[in-house]
Design a protein around this motif. Sequence first.
Motif, PDB file in Angstrom:
ATOM      1  N   ARG A 201      44.313  46.599  43.083  1.00 52.58           N
ATOM      2  CA  ARG A 201      44.169  47.878  43.190  1.00 52.58           C
ATOM      3  C   ARG A 201      45.478  48.598  43.004  1.00 52.58           C
ATOM      4  NH1 ARG A 201      39.493  46.898  47.776  1.00 52.58           N
ATOM      5  NH2 ARG A 201      37.963  46.435  46.499  1.00 52.58           N
ATOM      6  N   PHE A 202      45.469  49.229  41.929  1.00 48.74           N
ATOM      7  CA  PHE A 202      46.807  49.839  41.755  1.00 48.74           C
ATOM      8  C   PHE A 202      47.021  51.243  42.006  1.00 48.74           C
ATOM      9  CE2 PHE A 202      46.285  46.432  38.451  1.00 48.74           C
ATOM     10  CZ  PHE A 202      47.436  45.856  38.503  1.00 48.74           C
ATOM     11  N   VAL A 203      48.054  51.352  42.904  1.00 44.85           N
ATOM     12  CA  VAL A 203      47.952  52.879  43.556  1.00 44.85           C
ATOM     13  C   VAL A 203      49.189  53.503  43.201  1.00 44.85           C
ATOM     14  CG1 VAL A 203      48.159  54.114  45.548  1.00 44.85           C
ATOM     15  CG2 VAL A 203      46.693  52.115  45.739  1.00 44.85           C
ATOM     16  N   TYR A 204      49.490  54.867  42.845  1.00 41.62           N
ATOM     17  CA  TYR A 204      50.630  55.512  42.712  1.00 41.62           C
ATOM     18  C   TYR A 204      50.784  56.925  43.533  1.00 41.62           C
ATOM     19  CZ  TYR A 204      51.741  52.939  38.389  1.00 41.62           C
ATOM     20  OH  TYR A 204      52.084  51.937  37.563  1.00 41.62           O
ATOM     21  N   ARG A 205      51.951  57.229  43.812  1.00 40.91           N
ATOM     22  CA  ARG A 205      52.111  58.554  44.375  1.00 40.91           C
ATOM     23  C   ARG A 205      51.824  59.566  43.547  1.00 40.91           C
ATOM     24  NH1 ARG A 205      56.262  55.003  44.936  1.00 40.91           N
ATOM     25  NH2 ARG A 205      56.761  54.298  47.085  1.00 40.91           N
ATOM     26  N   ALA A 206      51.153  60.904  43.821  1.00 41.83           N
ATOM     27  CA  ALA A 206      50.973  61.706  42.986  1.00 41.83           C
ATOM     28  C   ALA A 206      52.160  62.248  42.224  1.00 41.83           C
ATOM     29  CB  ALA A 206      50.368  62.898  43.674  1.00 41.83           C
ATOM     30  N   ARG A 207      53.571  62.337  42.958  1.00 39.42           N
ATOM     31  CA  ARG A 207      54.620  62.856  42.247  1.00 39.42           C
ATOM     32  C   ARG A 207      55.033  62.098  41.222  1.00 39.42           C
ATOM     33  NH1 ARG A 207      56.398  60.931  47.562  1.00 39.42           N
ATOM     34  NH2 ARG A 207      58.151  59.382  47.177  1.00 39.42           N
ATOM     35  N   ASP A 208      54.694  60.719  41.124  1.00 42.16           N
ATOM     36  CA  ASP A 208      55.368  59.928  40.263  1.00 42.16           C
ATOM     37  C   ASP A 208      54.459  59.938  38.864  1.00 42.16           C
ATOM     38  OD1 ASP A 208      57.311  59.068  42.115  1.00 42.16           O
ATOM     39  OD2 ASP A 208      56.082  57.270  42.918  1.00 42.16           O
ATOM     40  N   LEU A 209      53.250  60.506  38.932  1.00 45.22           N
ATOM     41  CA  LEU A 209      52.639  60.685  37.600  1.00 45.22           C
ATOM     42  C   LEU A 209      52.980  61.996  36.968  1.00 45.22           C
ATOM     43  CD1 LEU A 209      48.989  59.757  38.807  1.00 45.22           C
ATOM     44  CD2 LEU A 209      50.886  58.237  37.964  1.00 45.22           C
ATOM     45  N   GLU A 210      54.099  62.789  37.654  1.00 40.89           N
ATOM     46  CA  GLU A 210      54.463  63.988  36.827  1.00 40.89           C
ATOM     47  C   GLU A 210      55.015  63.438  35.655  1.00 40.89           C
ATOM     48  OE1 GLU A 210      56.756  66.177  39.409  1.00 40.89           O
ATOM     49  OE2 GLU A 210      55.139  66.521  40.839  1.00 40.89           O
ATOM     50  N   GLY A 211      54.640  64.002  34.439  1.00 41.61           N
ATOM     51  CA  GLY A 211      55.365  63.662  33.157  1.00 41.61           C
ATOM     52  C   GLY A 211      54.641  62.470  32.481  1.00 41.61           C
ATOM     53  N   ALA A 212      53.619  61.779  32.773  1.00 41.40           N
ATOM     54  CA  ALA A 212      52.811  60.797  32.454  1.00 41.40           C
ATOM     55  C   ALA A 212      52.243  61.127  31.229  1.00 41.40           C
ATOM     56  CB  ALA A 212      51.973  60.229  33.215  1.00 41.40           C
ATOM     57  N   LYS A 213      52.327  60.206  30.375  1.00 38.86           N
ATOM     58  CA  LYS A 213      51.804  60.365  28.911  1.00 38.86           C
ATOM     59  C   LYS A 213      50.283  59.845  28.813  1.00 38.86           C
ATOM     60  CE  LYS A 213      55.780  61.922  27.960  1.00 38.86           C
ATOM     61  NZ  LYS A 213      56.261  63.613  27.784  1.00 38.86           N
ATOM     62  N   ASP A 214      49.709  59.996  27.414  1.00 40.71           N
ATOM     63  CA  ASP A 214      48.461  59.223  27.206  1.00 40.71           C
ATOM     64  C   ASP A 214      48.666  57.658  27.346  1.00 40.71           C
ATOM     65  OD1 ASP A 214      46.682  61.490  26.933  1.00 40.71           O
ATOM     66  OD2 ASP A 214      47.563  61.878  24.883  1.00 40.71           O
ATOM     67  N   VAL A 215      49.795  57.367  26.896  1.00 36.28           N
ATOM     68  CA  VAL A 215      50.201  55.881  26.756  1.00 36.28           C
ATOM     69  C   VAL A 215      51.454  55.669  27.671  1.00 36.28           C
ATOM     70  CG1 VAL A 215      50.543  53.983  25.339  1.00 36.28           C
ATOM     71  CG2 VAL A 215      48.918  55.651  24.584  1.00 36.28           C
ATOM     72  N   ASN A 216      51.387  54.865  28.541  1.00 38.04           N
ATOM     73  CA  ASN A 216      52.800  54.361  29.377  1.00 38.04           C
ATOM     74  C   ASN A 216      52.721  53.099  29.646  1.00 38.04           C
ATOM     75  OD1 ASN A 216      52.904  57.520  30.411  1.00 38.04           O
ATOM     76  ND2 ASN A 216      50.821  56.795  30.749  1.00 38.04           N
ATOM     77  N   ARG A 217      53.949  52.782  29.973  1.00 33.74           N
ATOM     78  CA  ARG A 217      54.053  51.194  30.591  1.00 33.74           C
ATOM     79  C   ARG A 217      54.405  51.095  32.142  1.00 33.74           C
ATOM     80  NH1 ARG A 217      54.448  47.573  25.937  1.00 33.74           N
ATOM     81  NH2 ARG A 217      54.332  45.855  27.661  1.00 33.74           N
ATOM     82  N   MET A 218      54.105  50.282  32.723  1.00 33.98           N
ATOM     83  CA  MET A 218      54.189  50.168  34.129  1.00 33.98           C
ATOM     84  C   MET A 218      55.765  49.500  34.304  1.00 33.98           C
ATOM     85  SD  MET A 218      51.009  48.186  35.890  1.00 33.98           S
ATOM     86  CE  MET A 218      51.383  48.618  37.427  1.00 33.98           C
ATOM     87  N   TRP A 219      56.237  49.845  35.539  1.00 31.06           N
ATOM     88  CA  TRP A 219      57.715  49.590  35.745  1.00 31.06           C
ATOM     89  C   TRP A 219      57.755  48.040  35.999  1.00 31.06           C
ATOM     90  CZ3 TRP A 219      60.338  47.623  40.183  1.00 31.06           C
ATOM     91  CH2 TRP A 219      61.542  47.766  40.299  1.00 31.06           C
ATOM     92  N   GLU A 220      56.845  47.465  36.676  1.00 24.44           N
ATOM     93  CA  GLU A 220      56.781  46.065  37.044  1.00 24.44           C
ATOM     94  C   GLU A 220      56.343  45.278  36.026  1.00 24.44           C
ATOM     95  OE1 GLU A 220      55.887  49.010  40.493  1.00 24.44           O
ATOM     96  OE2 GLU A 220      55.190  48.651  38.656  1.00 24.44           O
ATOM     97  N   HIS A 221      56.508  43.985  36.456  1.00 24.77           N
ATOM     98  CA  HIS A 221      56.579  42.858  35.336  1.00 24.77           C
ATOM     99  C   HIS A 221      55.737  41.945  36.196  1.00 24.77           C
ATOM    100  CE1 HIS A 221      59.588  43.471  31.848  1.00 24.77           C
ATOM    101  NE2 HIS A 221      59.638  44.457  32.800  1.00 24.77           N
TER     102      HIS A 221
END
Length: 269
Positions: A201-221
Motif C-alpha cells: 500500500r503506497f502512501v504519499y504526502r499531499a505536498r509531494d504530489l504537487e507537480g505530478a504528471k500523468d506519467v511519473n517514476r517512483m524515487w525508490e528502486h
Amino acid sequence: MAVVSDFHLNGKRSVTVFVTLDVEDPRLALLQKLLVAYKVDWLDQRWDEYTDEEYDAAPLIVMQALADNHVIGGPRFYTEYDLSNACPACGAGMRQTGVYMLDGAGPSMVGLGQYRAVSSYSEIIVDPPLAEALARAHLTGLSLRSVHAYQPNEALIELIWKQMWASHTLPPLSPRSTGIDFESACKTCKRGKIDTTSPERFVYRARDLEGAKDVNRMWEHFGYVRWNGDLKTAVLWQPYFVVTPKVWRIFKDAGVTGFQWLPIRVVED
C-alpha cells in the motif's frame, strides 16, 4: 478459485495448487489448518482488489508488471547510462541516455508477439497501436523512445515497439506506506534494493504530489540488484511507473494484460 499445475521435472512429479479466496471467506482458516495438519509447503500471498470506480477516482496509480510479460534487456545488452549520480553500492539513480536495448537472441523476445505491452526490469515497452493511443492522449510527462534488439555479431535491429519514458520523478514515499521494508534499503543511498511484502500500500504526502504528471517514476528502486560498477554484468530494476487514471484507462481499453495496478493513498502530514 483453484488452479492445479501438474508436471514432471527431472523425473520427479511436481503438483502446485493455486487457491484464491477472499480474506473474509471462512474456508481460508480451514484451509490453513489442513495445510498445517498435513505438513504441506505453502505460501500465503495477499493483495487488494479494486473496482473500476476506485481506479477512476485515484489520484495516481502504481503500475507493476507481472512476471509473465518480462523481456530481457538493459545494461548487459549495451543500453547506455549516465552513472554520474548513481549510487556506488547499488546503482540506483543511474540515468538511461541511449535507446533501450533488448536481448535479441533470447527466448523472452517471444513475449513481444504475445502481449500489447511488456516490461524489462520495470521499463515498459508498448506495441505500435498502444504507443499511438498514448501519444494521441497528450499525456504530461510522457515521451516514447526507440527500442533496439541486440544480437551478437549482427547489426542492431530497430523494433517497431516503443519505450515509455517519464520525465518526472516523485519524492520518496511516506513512511506510512505498508508492505514496504524500508529497513532493507541500500545502506548507502536508502533508495535501492528495497524489498516488499503483500499487500503493498503506497502512501504519499499531499505536498509531494504537487507537480505530478500523468506519467511519473517512483524515487525508490525495488527488488534484486547485481551491481559491481560494471554495466556489462549489471541487473538493475528501475523505479515503478506511477500514472493517472487516464493512463490506466488507455491500457484497460486496449485490453492490455500482465500488469497489476495499485492506487496510491494520500495523507496530509
